[in-house]
Design a protein around this motif. Structure first.
Motif, PDB file in Angstrom:
ATOM      1  N   UNK A 133       0.795  -1.042   0.288  1.00 50.72           N
ATOM      2  CA  UNK A 133       0.165  -0.090  -0.056  1.00 50.72           C
ATOM      3  C   UNK A 133       1.192   0.972   0.221  1.00 50.72           C
ATOM      4  N   UNK A 134       2.046   1.028   0.908  1.00 49.19           N
ATOM      5  CA  UNK A 134       2.900   2.665   0.925  1.00 49.19           C
ATOM      6  C   UNK A 134       3.152   2.713  -0.904  1.00 49.19           C
ATOM      7  N   UNK A 135       3.674   1.387  -1.910  1.00 51.74           N
ATOM      8  CA  UNK A 135       4.189   1.782  -2.898  1.00 51.74           C
ATOM      9  C   UNK A 135       3.266   2.307  -3.442  1.00 51.74           C
ATOM     10  N   UNK A 142       3.492   6.000  -5.524  1.00 44.30           N
ATOM     11  CA  UNK A 142       2.737   5.887  -6.991  1.00 44.30           C
ATOM     12  C   UNK A 142       1.810   6.754  -7.672  1.00 44.30           C
ATOM     13  N   UNK A 143       0.543   7.265  -6.514  1.00 45.13           N
ATOM     14  CA  UNK A 143       0.130   8.087  -6.738  1.00 45.13           C
ATOM     15  C   UNK A 143       0.477   9.388  -6.509  1.00 45.13           C
ATOM     16  N   UNK A 144       0.969   9.470  -5.756  1.00 45.86           N
ATOM     17  CA  UNK A 144       1.585  10.851  -5.872  1.00 45.86           C
ATOM     18  C   UNK A 144       2.436  11.310  -7.070  1.00 45.86           C
ATOM     19  N   UNK A 145       3.434  10.419  -7.468  1.00 46.91           N
ATOM     20  CA  UNK A 145       3.975  10.355  -8.478  1.00 46.91           C
ATOM     21  C   UNK A 145       3.704  10.882 -10.161  1.00 46.91           C
ATOM     22  N   UNK A 146       1.893   9.692  -9.951  1.00 48.35           N
ATOM     23  CA  UNK A 146       1.569   9.636 -11.040  1.00 48.35           C
ATOM     24  C   UNK A 146       0.931  11.100 -11.228  1.00 48.35           C
ATOM     25  N   UNK A 147       0.232  12.108  -9.963  1.00 50.27           N
ATOM     26  CA  UNK A 147      -0.352  12.813  -9.744  1.00 50.27           C
ATOM     27  C   UNK A 147       0.245  14.281  -9.335  1.00 50.27           C
ATOM     28  N   UNK A 148       0.983  14.819  -9.970  1.00 49.47           N
ATOM     29  CA  UNK A 148       1.696  15.922  -9.753  1.00 49.47           C
ATOM     30  C   UNK A 148       1.240  17.280  -9.220  1.00 49.47           C
ATOM     31  N   UNK A 149       0.203  17.046  -9.998  1.00 48.18           N
ATOM     32  CA  UNK A 149      -0.394  18.454  -9.534  1.00 48.18           C
ATOM     33  C   UNK A 149      -1.039  18.213  -8.012  1.00 48.18           C
ATOM     34  N   UNK A 184      -4.884  19.921  -7.203  1.00 49.24           N
ATOM     35  CA  UNK A 184      -6.039  19.809  -7.387  1.00 49.24           C
ATOM     36  C   UNK A 184      -6.140  18.388  -8.441  1.00 49.24           C
ATOM     37  N   UNK A 185      -7.078  17.665  -7.926  1.00 47.51           N
ATOM     38  CA  UNK A 185      -6.746  16.640  -8.786  1.00 47.51           C
ATOM     39  C   UNK A 185      -7.230  15.335  -8.609  1.00 47.51           C
ATOM     40  N   UNK A 186      -6.338  14.258  -8.080  1.00 48.08           N
ATOM     41  CA  UNK A 186      -7.096  12.585  -7.935  1.00 48.08           C
ATOM     42  C   UNK A 186      -7.958  13.197  -6.911  1.00 48.08           C
ATOM     43  N   UNK A 187      -8.914  11.318  -7.887  1.00 49.40           N
ATOM     44  CA  UNK A 187     -10.007  11.447  -6.899  1.00 49.40           C
ATOM     45  C   UNK A 187     -10.375  10.187  -6.933  1.00 49.40           C
ATOM     46  N   UNK A 188      -9.392   9.788  -6.373  1.00 44.87           N
ATOM     47  CA  UNK A 188      -8.860   8.911  -6.052  1.00 44.87           C
ATOM     48  C   UNK A 188      -9.264   8.971  -3.978  1.00 44.87           C
ATOM     49  N   UNK A 189     -10.008   7.807  -3.908  1.00 45.00           N
ATOM     50  CA  UNK A 189     -10.256   7.679  -2.219  1.00 45.00           C
ATOM     51  C   UNK A 189      -8.960   7.025  -1.190  1.00 45.00           C
ATOM     52  N   UNK A 190      -8.154   6.639  -1.714  1.00 44.30           N
ATOM     53  CA  UNK A 190      -6.998   5.921  -1.301  1.00 44.30           C
ATOM     54  C   UNK A 190      -6.323   6.533   0.128  1.00 44.30           C
TER      55      UNK A 190
END
Length: 532
Positions: free
Chosen positions: A173-175, A179-186, A512-518
């Motif tokens: 999950x940490x990985x 990856x989530x943060x790297x994908x959504x640089x915004x 402003x970006x990810x709509x993921x609820x992680x």
């Protein structure tokens, strides 16, 4: 470290002026992003009311000082109304749906306040003027915040206005969080370390980010000089997790606790308590027939309107494509649509005529992982085609696909049959909805090579679709187009910006970006970052 503060007191820090001094100039320097956002909002209010007073004839029938006084009062009242709706806080401004809803409330509140003010000060402002002003102000607020978001996204992609954060935990999950943060640089987040087991960090590809063991987490976070932590709680004992959360909150470090879930909209998650223990209740997704019917009506109306409005532009593009090399104006290609059915997608041609036959020679230069293919500098793209792609004008003919019922305005982008053959079974769920001209992936991670991001965002859309989400994606698409055109004309392209070394600073700013609820955030007790 900073002292614990309330949500409304946490201020953004400017990267340009690390030590701005005291007084008003110092305050503005330390809070540059917030100052820009507030100034723009108030400017929208002032311009909106000024235009309304002029358009309704108020200025012509009253003295100018009265009109100026009304606009100034609207600005003062507007600040209070906008602030009361939390529009300067990240938990509001990071989600377009919530931001737009709150903006509408703020404008309605402002209109009511202005009517009350008129009754007290006798400005002779009628409902007509207030209604007109409210409509103009709302439009200007949406335009301004879209422009602000586009500018901030571009800046953050280049490494500016970012905050340092540490991931607590070194598991799968940490990985995913990294990856989530790297994908959504915004989002404006830069991971500067991972805390947990050294062997686990190496096993999950986090070895380069590892900075220490869990037992030293408090000291390591303080040394890293971060504004917050992302916690993966699955490999941490409940006792240790409780100690960490309380200690971080005591020292003013913001805590984001991962739920471990992905692809579930935050609106489907409810915070509940069982025997005073915090729990998350997840509502099941719903795709009612009435919603699908409303989506089709929406597509027909907006698609037909779009064709009428865009017809002069499409004519000009058709002439430009034809004149450029004498080849066909349109490019037709078989794609996989709703329920796996194939259809002919229509685009303005952006490549040389023999592009399809050249694809095999370029396979080794594919910049995406997984079954998708894309090149940042594809030699098959024509000069005219490059501009059409940057502006997304090549997609306009797909409005005909929408009217024919083969596509929707918003949905997962239709894939090639050859690509679909290599899709994992879970991703075939995207065929449960109509493919779209634009989609969540295009808005959130279009230039990211990760097939995981492509899959996650498409599945998210299928399970969490709504007309409101469609509207926000359309707005986000407009922002993306403006951002790409601005970068192409006035700045460096995305590939260059991605190579810029990140300027990481411990500031508090909104992404402003990810709509993921992680990242499951506590509802009312969360310490928010002020927008900017």
């Amino acid at each position: 470290m900073v002292n614990s503060t309330s949500a409304d007191d946490v201020l953004d820090r400017s990267l340009d002026v690390p030590s701005a001094g005291t007084g008003l100039r110092g305050f503005l320097g330390r809070n540059k992003l917030k100052s820009i956002l507030v100034t723009g909002d108030l400017g929208a209010v002032f311009i909106g009311y000024s235009l309304a007073l002029w358009a309704t004839g108020f200025i012509g029938s009253h003295v100018l000082p009265d009109a100026i006084a009304i606009a100034v009062v609207a600005v003062v009242a507007g600040f209070s109304c906008i602030r009361s709706q939390g529009l300067f806080l990240a938990r509001v401004s990071t989600i377009r749906v919530v931001e737009l809803t709150r903006a509408i409330r703020a404008v309605v509140m402002l209109g009511a306040v202005m009517l009350v003010v008129d009754r007290v000060f006798k400005f002779d402002v009628r409902i007509k003027e207030v209604a007109t002003a409210s409509a103009i102000v709302l439009i200007l607020l949406v335009i301004w915040r879209s422009a602000y978001r586009s500018w901030l996204t571009t800046a953050r992609t280049g490494g500016k206005y970012c905050r340092r954060m540490v991931v607590i935990g070194a598991d799968q999950d940490a990985k995913r969080l990294v990856q989530l943060v790297e994908t959504h640089q915004e989002l404006g987040i830069r991971i500067v370390g991972v805390i947990g087991s050294a062997s686990a960090a190496a096993r999950f590809g986090l070895g380069e980010l590892w900075i220490g063991e869990l037992r030293d987490a408090e000291h390591l976070v303080e040394q890293a000089d971060t504004s917050g932590v992302l916690v993966s709680p699955h490999g941490i004992s409940p006792e240790r997790l409780n100690v960490l959360v309380r200690e971080f909150q005591r020292t003013g470090v913001h805590v984001f606790l991962s739920s471990g879930m992905s692809g579930i909209a935050a609106r489907r998650i409810r915070s509940i308590s069982l025997a005073y223990e915090p729990m998350l209740y997840v509502e099941a997704p719903t795709l009612a027939r009435m919603q699908m019917a409303a989506k089709r009506v929406f597509d027909l109306l907006l698609g037909a309107f779009g064709l009428v409005v865009a017809s002069p532009v499409m004519m000009a593009v058709a002439i430009a494509v034809k004149v450029s090399d004498g080849g066909p104006v349109f490019f037709r290609q078989q794609r996989v649509g709703f329920d796996g059915a194939h259809f002919g997608l229509i685009k303005f041609r952006t490549m040389v005529v023999e592009a399809e036959s050249m694809k095999a020679e370029l396979t080794a230069t594919n910049e995406r992982n997984g079954p998708l293919f894309k090149m940042g500098s594809d030699p098959r793209v024509t000069r005219v085609g490059s501009f059409l792609r940057q502006s997304s004008l090549d997609e306009l003919p797909q409005l005909f696909n929408v009217l024919k019922g083969q596509m929707s305005l918003v949905g997962p982008r239709p894939a090639l049959p050859a690509e679909v053959k290599n899709f994992p079974e879970a991703l075939r769920a995207r065929e449960q909805v109509m493919p779209g001209i634009t989609g969540l992936w295009q808005v959130e991670a279009r230039d990211n090579p990760s097939f995981e991001a492509y899959s996650r965002l498409d599945i998210f859309y299928v399970e969490n679709w709504s007309l409101t989400l469609d509207l926000m994606i359309l707005l986000g698409t407009f922002e993306q187009i403006v951002t790409r055109l601005w970068t192409t004309i006035f700045g460096r392209d995305s590939s260059e910006m991605g190579q810029v070394e990140a300027q990481v600073h411990p500031i508090r700013s909104v992404g402003f970006g990810s709509l993921d609820s992680g990242l499951a955030l506590a509802s009312d007790s969360t310490v928010d970052h002020v927008a900017g």
